[in-house]
Design a protein around this motif. Structure first.
Motif, PDB file in Angstrom:
ATOM      1  N   LEU A 144       0.855  -1.176   0.000  1.00 38.23           N
ATOM      2  CA  LEU A 144       0.000   0.000   0.000  1.00 38.23           C
ATOM      3  C   LEU A 144       0.894   1.230   0.000  1.00 38.23           C
ATOM      4  O   LEU A 144       1.842   1.318   0.784  1.00 38.23           O
ATOM      5  N   GLY A 145       0.586   2.159  -0.908  1.00 39.12           N
ATOM      6  CA  GLY A 145       1.358   3.385  -0.966  1.00 39.12           C
ATOM      7  C   GLY A 145       0.821   4.417   0.002  1.00 39.12           C
ATOM      8  O   GLY A 145      -0.205   4.194   0.665  1.00 39.12           O
ATOM      9  N   LEU A 146       1.473   5.574   0.046  1.00 37.07           N
ATOM     10  CA  LEU A 146       1.017   6.675   0.904  1.00 37.07           C
ATOM     11  C   LEU A 146      -0.419   7.050   0.543  1.00 37.07           C
ATOM     12  O   LEU A 146      -1.196   7.470   1.376  1.00 37.07           O
ATOM     13  N   HIS A 147      -0.814   6.851  -0.728  1.00 37.44           N
ATOM     14  CA  HIS A 147      -2.158   7.151  -1.208  1.00 37.44           C
ATOM     15  C   HIS A 147      -3.171   6.058  -0.818  1.00 37.44           C
ATOM     16  O   HIS A 147      -4.363   6.200  -1.083  1.00 37.44           O
ATOM     17  N   GLY A 148      -2.664   4.984  -0.201  1.00 40.07           N
ATOM     18  CA  GLY A 148      -3.566   3.930   0.278  1.00 40.07           C
ATOM     19  C   GLY A 148      -3.939   2.906  -0.772  1.00 40.07           C
ATOM     20  O   GLY A 148      -4.683   1.958  -0.489  1.00 40.07           O
ATOM     21  N   LEU A 150      -2.996   0.079  -4.004  1.00 42.07           N
ATOM     22  CA  LEU A 150      -2.018  -0.976  -4.282  1.00 42.07           C
ATOM     23  C   LEU A 150      -0.932  -0.485  -5.232  1.00 42.07           C
ATOM     24  O   LEU A 150      -1.217   0.165  -6.229  1.00 42.07           O
ATOM     25  N   ILE A 151       0.331  -0.822  -4.915  1.00 40.18           N
ATOM     26  CA  ILE A 151       1.464  -0.639  -5.826  1.00 40.18           C
ATOM     27  C   ILE A 151       2.085  -2.019  -6.030  1.00 40.18           C
ATOM     28  O   ILE A 151       2.395  -2.705  -5.056  1.00 40.18           O
ATOM     29  N   THR A 152       2.208  -2.447  -7.295  1.00 41.18           N
ATOM     30  CA  THR A 152       2.832  -3.750  -7.571  1.00 41.18           C
ATOM     31  C   THR A 152       4.217  -3.544  -8.188  1.00 41.18           C
ATOM     32  O   THR A 152       4.433  -2.522  -8.874  1.00 41.18           O
ATOM     33  N   PRO A 180      11.294  -1.456  -1.387  1.00 41.91           N
ATOM     34  CA  PRO A 180      10.100  -0.640  -1.136  1.00 41.91           C
ATOM     35  C   PRO A 180       9.491  -0.112  -2.432  1.00 41.91           C
ATOM     36  O   PRO A 180      10.200   0.358  -3.313  1.00 41.91           O
ATOM     37  N   LEU A 181       8.179  -0.209  -2.535  1.00 44.73           N
ATOM     38  CA  LEU A 181       7.483   0.285  -3.720  1.00 44.73           C
ATOM     39  C   LEU A 181       6.980   1.705  -3.510  1.00 44.73           C
ATOM     40  O   LEU A 181       6.611   2.389  -4.458  1.00 44.73           O
ATOM     41  N   CYS A 182       6.917   2.131  -2.255  1.00 52.19           N
ATOM     42  CA  CYS A 182       6.592   3.520  -1.938  1.00 52.19           C
ATOM     43  C   CYS A 182       7.722   4.062  -1.067  1.00 52.19           C
ATOM     44  O   CYS A 182       8.034   3.480  -0.032  1.00 52.19           O
ATOM     45  N   ASP A 183       8.334   5.169  -1.520  1.00 45.03           N
ATOM     46  CA  ASP A 183       9.427   5.756  -0.733  1.00 45.03           C
ATOM     47  C   ASP A 183       9.019   7.104  -0.139  1.00 45.03           C
ATOM     48  O   ASP A 183       9.872   7.893   0.269  1.00 45.03           O
ATOM     49  N   GLY A 184       7.709   7.353  -0.138  1.00 44.46           N
ATOM     50  CA  GLY A 184       7.210   8.584   0.471  1.00 44.46           C
ATOM     51  C   GLY A 184       7.550   9.831  -0.332  1.00 44.46           C
ATOM     52  O   GLY A 184       7.632  10.926   0.219  1.00 44.46           O
ATOM     53  N   CYS A 185       7.731   9.697  -1.640  1.00 37.67           N
ATOM     54  CA  CYS A 185       8.158  10.822  -2.482  1.00 37.67           C
ATOM     55  C   CYS A 185       7.130  11.967  -2.479  1.00 37.67           C
ATOM     56  O   CYS A 185       7.478  13.117  -2.732  1.00 37.67           O
ATOM     57  N   GLY A 186       5.864  11.647  -2.241  1.00 33.49           N
ATOM     58  CA  GLY A 186       4.834  12.678  -2.166  1.00 33.49           C
ATOM     59  C   GLY A 186       4.240  13.100  -3.498  1.00 33.49           C
ATOM     60  O   GLY A 186       3.402  14.011  -3.550  1.00 33.49           O
ATOM     61  N   ALA A 187       4.647  12.460  -4.594  1.00 29.67           N
ATOM     62  CA  ALA A 187       4.114  12.851  -5.917  1.00 29.67           C
ATOM     63  C   ALA A 187       2.601  12.698  -5.965  1.00 29.67           C
ATOM     64  O   ALA A 187       1.909  13.513  -6.585  1.00 29.67           O
ATOM     65  N   CYS A 188       2.070  11.692  -5.286  1.00 31.89           N
ATOM     66  CA  CYS A 188       0.631  11.458  -5.281  1.00 31.89           C
ATOM     67  C   CYS A 188      -0.097  12.641  -4.629  1.00 31.89           C
ATOM     68  O   CYS A 188      -1.099  13.144  -5.137  1.00 31.89           O
ATOM     69  N   ALA A 284       0.480   9.547 -10.943  1.00 31.35           N
ATOM     70  CA  ALA A 284       1.738  10.221 -10.586  1.00 31.35           C
ATOM     71  C   ALA A 284       2.671   9.302  -9.816  1.00 31.35           C
ATOM     72  O   ALA A 284       3.860   9.573  -9.690  1.00 31.35           O
ATOM     73  N   CYS A 285       2.116   8.195  -9.321  1.00 35.43           N
ATOM     74  CA  CYS A 285       2.884   7.294  -8.459  1.00 35.43           C
ATOM     75  C   CYS A 285       3.734   6.335  -9.296  1.00 35.43           C
ATOM     76  O   CYS A 285       3.217   5.411  -9.913  1.00 35.43           O
ATOM     77  N   ILE A 286       5.032   6.566  -9.315  1.00 36.58           N
ATOM     78  CA  ILE A 286       5.972   5.698 -10.037  1.00 36.58           C
ATOM     79  C   ILE A 286       6.909   5.077  -9.000  1.00 36.58           C
ATOM     80  O   ILE A 286       7.687   5.792  -8.376  1.00 36.58           O
ATOM     81  N   MET A 290      11.002   1.929 -11.075  1.00 39.66           N
ATOM     82  CA  MET A 290      10.444   2.208 -12.416  1.00 39.66           C
ATOM     83  C   MET A 290      10.750   3.625 -12.882  1.00 39.66           C
ATOM     84  O   MET A 290      10.484   3.986 -14.016  1.00 39.66           O
ATOM     85  N   ARG A 291      11.341   4.460 -12.034  1.00 43.75           N
ATOM     86  CA  ARG A 291      11.485   5.876 -12.372  1.00 43.75           C
ATOM     87  C   ARG A 291      12.459   6.126 -13.506  1.00 43.75           C
ATOM     88  O   ARG A 291      12.319   7.063 -14.235  1.00 43.75           O
ATOM     89  N   THR A 292      13.385   5.250 -13.736  1.00 38.47           N
ATOM     90  CA  THR A 292      14.354   5.487 -14.818  1.00 38.47           C
ATOM     91  C   THR A 292      13.842   4.895 -16.110  1.00 38.47           C
ATOM     92  O   THR A 292      14.263   5.268 -17.188  1.00 38.47           O
TER      93      THR A 292
HETATM   94  S1  SF4 Z   1       3.579   8.786  -5.305  1.00 36.74           S
HETATM   95 FE1  SF4 Z   1       5.347   8.479  -3.997  1.00 36.74          FE
HETATM   96  S2  SF4 Z   1       4.573   8.815  -1.902  1.00 36.74           S
HETATM   97 FE2  SF4 Z   1       2.789   8.492  -3.229  1.00 36.74          FE
HETATM   98  S3  SF4 Z   1       2.374   6.321  -3.018  1.00 36.74           S
HETATM   99 FE3  SF4 Z   1       3.658   6.601  -4.842  1.00 36.74          FE
HETATM  100  S4  SF4 Z   1       5.787   6.282  -4.133  1.00 36.74           S
HETATM  101 FE4  SF4 Z   1       4.476   6.624  -2.324  1.00 36.74          FE
END
Ligand code: SF4
Length: 294
Positions: A144-148, A150-152, A180-188, A284-286, A290-292
């Motif tokens: 689960l990402g910061l947005h709640g 699913l991130i696979t 980690p699939l969510c690093d708290g980047c905050g893009a969401c 927005a959640c990458i 996958m970011r590169t």
């Molecule tokens: S956009 Fe960033 S902070 Fe939001 S769920 Fe995705 S990885 Fe986490």
């Protein structure tokens, strides 16, 4: 092969035939933090297992919707409203029948069906009867990402998914333990023009032996755009509907939505019936790995 393994093989084959991309199995015991009325056994007494299935959106459709010279969300709107949910739900019905053919009971769970208001002992507004996001994490499909949501590792947030609750005792998949699939980047949080997330109000969501940090979401603010398409910038303007009605500060009520829809209808004309709002927080959640990738 044991009866459980035979059933699991039949389920995976049925899912494959339905073009399902991901299948995971969770024991009912991993839903310890979910409200009792939303747990597997609340839907099926004696439930032991939850099978979760996910289907990816075509990559170009998801990434380019509204971002090309066509300036169109209509393919995404069609995929969301008529395609993806229907295909995933039909697959869930197929898997439920396969489980039934093997002598057990199964109930497919809905996608994006909400009670708008708190219900009996469920205190939350805009709650679903079953938490498919927790189920997907519990079934080892991802985090689960910061947005709640699913991130696979395979598709990030680019999938539609649902669950099948059953009393069949199937072997469970391990929960995701990769990078980690969510690093708290905050893009969401930044992508949400409704400012529905409170990144400072983060809740710990235990699922099995994992804990995910999820930002508080004001669902009324979210649905103001998502369900009622009252923010033209979140999608409707590309359908030619340029009316935005801002929500009131503070608590949003039914009457606020009704008044806003009346204003939108008066100003927006016929186009108000044909619009779409993109889930930009998810798009927005990458995930970091996958970011590169292009
Ligand atoms: S956009 Fe960033 S902070 Fe939001 S769920 Fe995705 S990885 Fe986490």
């Amino acid at each position: 092969m044991s009866a459980q393994d035979t059933l699991l093989a039949a389920l995976r084959e049925t899912a494959r035939a339905a073009r399902i991309d991901l299948v995971g199995v969770a024991p009912a015991s991993r839903f310890q933090a979910v409200h009792p009325r939303r747990r597997p056994e609340a839907h099926l007494p004696g439930a032991q297992t939850v099978v979760v299935i996910a289907m990816r959106y075509p990559k170009a459709l998801w990434e380019l919707a509204g971002r090309t010279p066509a300036e169109s969300y209509m393919s995404m709107s069609m995929a969301d409203s008529m395609g993806m949910r229907t295909m995933v739900l039909l697959a869930a019905l197929d898997l439920s029948r396969v489980i039934e053919d093997h002598g057990f009971d199964a109930i497919p769970m809905p996608i994006d069906s909400y009670r708008v208001h708190p219900y009996k002992d469920i205190p939350d507004s805009w709650h679903t009867p079953f938490d498919n996001d927790v189920a997907a994490a519990a079934a080892g499909l991802g985090e689960l990402g910061l947005h709640g949501k699913l991130i696979t590792p395979q598709f990030g947030t680019r999938q539609q998914y649902t669950s099948i609750v059953t009393n069949a005792p199937l072997p469970a998949d391990a929960m995701y333990t990769g990078d980690p699939l969510c690093d708290g980047c905050g893009a969401c949080v930044k992508a949400c023009l409704m400012h529905a997330f409170s990144p400072d109000a983060v809740t710990d969501v235990p699922v099995g032996d994992r804990v995910f940090r999820v930002a508080k979401r004001d669902w009324w603010r979210c649905m103001w755009s998502q369900r009622f398409h009252l923010n033209a910038e979140m999608g409707p303007k590309l359908h030619g509907m340029n009316v935005t009605v801002d929500p009131p500060d503070g608590k949003i009520t039914d009457d606020d939505v009704k008044n806003a829809l009346r204003i939108k209808g008066e100003k927006g004309g016929m186009q108000t019936w044909y619009t779409y709002a993109m889930r930009e927080c998810e798009r927005a959640c990458i995930p970091p790995h996958m970011r590169t990738q292009g």
